[in-house]
Enzyme design. Sequence first.
Site, PDB file in Angstrom:
ATOM      1  N   THR A  12      32.124  43.818  42.331  1.00  8.82           N
ATOM      2  CA  THR A  12      32.380  43.666  43.765  1.00  8.82           C
ATOM      3  C   THR A  12      31.094  43.654  44.577  1.00  8.82           C
ATOM      4  OG1 THR A  12      34.538  44.731  43.546  1.00  8.82           O
ATOM      5  CG2 THR A  12      33.585  44.688  45.756  1.00  8.82           C
ATOM      6  N   THR A  88      33.124  48.436  39.547  1.00  6.50           N
ATOM      7  CA  THR A  88      33.583  49.827  39.452  1.00  6.50           C
ATOM      8  C   THR A  88      34.648  50.050  38.378  1.00  6.50           C
ATOM      9  OG1 THR A  88      35.230  49.462  41.199  1.00  6.50           O
ATOM     10  CG2 THR A  88      33.076  50.306  41.881  1.00  6.50           C
TER      11      THR A  88
END
Length: 335
Positions: A12, A88
């Site tokens: 991300t 993540t």
Amino acid sequence: MKKVVILTTGGTIAMVKNEQGVVPYDKGNALISEIPSLKNLGVKIEVREFSNIPSPHMTPQKMWELSRTIDEILKDNDVIGVVVTHGTDTLEETSYLLDLTLKSEKPVVCTAAMRNIGELGTDGPRNVYSSVLTVLSPQANQMGVMVCLNDEIHAAREVTKTYTSNVATFDSPGYGPLGIVDEDNVIFFRKSLTREKILVDKIEEKVALIKTFTGDDGKLLKYAAEIGYKGIILEGFGRGNVPPLVAEAVEEIVKEKKIPVIITSRCFKGRVYPVYGYAGGGADLRKKGAIMSEHPIGQKAKIKLMVVLGKTSNLEEIRQYFEPNISRRIILHEG
């Protein structure tokens, strides 16, 4: 000039939102080198791209290649340490594999972002900056691979993602952070005593992670063994207990197929332990040949077993890696 290498893998932190949703940005990694605060640290910041993939696309083989790449980078005497940017979702797995397998003790800090580049309040730039500060801290040496997000510093073995969307997602349940980044200050509170190195020349990718459930008949476990998995992580209840038919499957897999079955727990605090002697209890499982993982989190045990299987396939040797304190206590008790 001394330098810090930022090794990018994607995630991300290197994504933008378009009509398809949030996707990798073809110039996302370049934005990391444009963080203004990095230019005032008195060291050279060098950005290198390892990959630009979403976190779920990370594989054990890519993790292993990343480990080898970082060790090569750290051989350079001018390199103080490495910051790895990552997605993540699988950051805790990659960071733990690095912690187990990296030969160098120079600081390595993994970081990420929960908000993409174009999102209001994006956390990527600050996380990268805090991670570089952590690498530059004299106390970061000998701390092992660390994970730094939201100005908290965590040990790779202990940290896990706890929230699907919040920037404060990473936590170390039962342990707490190693330290924090406050403004431009890196403050360490403690040092992990649970670290270990397992230096290998290869890893075994074929390790399954299976979660038991009420009414589980053990067929999924048997199927994993039948289709070629070389090791199985079984996530049980509480102390590592499972339904009775699952216990029978464990015994068959271990004793007949010689495949290690490592028991973890769906609880992320405490540890599994051979307490309960009923059918499927932890003590019963251990008698049937299962190995109790002193680290309860399944995805961590999976990474560790992949590494251990790169060194040995002997069941009792594997046991020593996963339950040194349990084995020692049982030997003392029997003695």
